[in-house]
Design an enzyme around this catalytic site. Sequence first.
Site, PDB file in Angstrom:
ATOM      1  CG  HIS A 190      -2.423  -5.279  -3.812  1.00 14.58           C
ATOM      2  ND1 HIS A 190      -1.820  -5.808  -4.938  1.00 14.58           N
ATOM      3  CD2 HIS A 190      -3.035  -4.146  -4.219  1.00 14.58           C
ATOM      4  CE1 HIS A 190      -2.060  -5.024  -5.975  1.00 14.58           C
ATOM      5  NE2 HIS A 190      -2.800  -4.018  -5.568  1.00 14.58           N
TER       6      HIS A 190
ATOM      7  CD  GLU B 163      -4.846  -1.217  -6.234  1.00 12.50           C
ATOM      8  OE1 GLU B 163      -5.951  -1.730  -5.980  1.00 12.50           O
ATOM      9  OE2 GLU B 163      -3.863  -1.882  -6.570  1.00 12.50           O
TER      10      GLU B 163
END
Length: 337
Positions: free
Chosen positions: A252, A290
């Site tokens: 992230h 993601e």
Amino acid sequence: MSNLNDLSILPLPTGPVLNADESDNRLTLTLEGQPLLHLRLERGETLHLHLLAPQQVPAARAVWAACYWLFARQPECQQLTWHLAHAPDDALRSGLLLATGVAGQFLCERTLFWQLPQPWLSQPLSGSYPQQMVISTGKRHPVRAPKPRGEVYRRFDARLGAWVSLRTLEVEVDLARFNRWQNSTRVANFWQESGSLEQHREYLGKLDADPHSLTLIGCFDDEPFAYFEAYWAKEDRIAPFYDAGDYDRGIHMLVGEEHHRGPHKVASWLSALVHYLFLDDPRTQRVVAEPRADNARMISYMQNQCFHCEKEFDFPHKRAALMILGRERFFERCGLA
């Protein structure tokens, strides 16, 4: 950004500075003012390197330094051909040099060079940690090595002309800047983690206690500018959405400082982050992410660094794009300089 054609020095993470005097057919390297290597360069389809003293047995660190200089100076160069009467054993054992079928001829491959962990890693490899499979929260995965503390990666980015480094987050040192970053409108739009100092202290505390997550601060020239979370994908919520490997890592990413935004900065820190994760454990075969499926800018940046979008899928809180970068693809197309 620096012009690689004007490159004359390369600082090393361990402190000394590599100096070079290069012409079209000569290269002289010095380290801390001491002569290191004198080479004759033969340019063609591949670059051939000849010692000016042919019977010399160069130290492995001298061979490494010459390879580093030439690969950093010429990011498109994929292979160096060394002509040596005797190659240093350490260079052959490590994979820095490869023997060929021709006597006295050895290769250095860019794809192998950038997989050598030193001097980029500041701490020992966790890849030496023995494997034992366990089940936690219903997921079977390897026991993870204890988390590192402090700086974990450092490299001088010759294109940017700046140090790029990664260190582990320290709550007492970094809480205020993490809070400021998360509460910026731009970051909150994608992370949706705005909140108070105490909420963020609790957030970071949970991650610190979680063996599958590692919180990192990215720095340019030792100035903190970004926050990263690296996680083991097998134990993460992403695992059900693809065939997660035992040592796949996920990321992230958050750039907090506005003056460190832009595609050239992303190219530097994203390649450094992925490089660190592949070096940290040689068993890691993929790095995944993601981002929100509508975050077209980040997806484009990642594709520029050789990630590909495998598919889109639905988390409970967002529509996500599954971005994947394999180890082989990263090092084969490695643009580190």
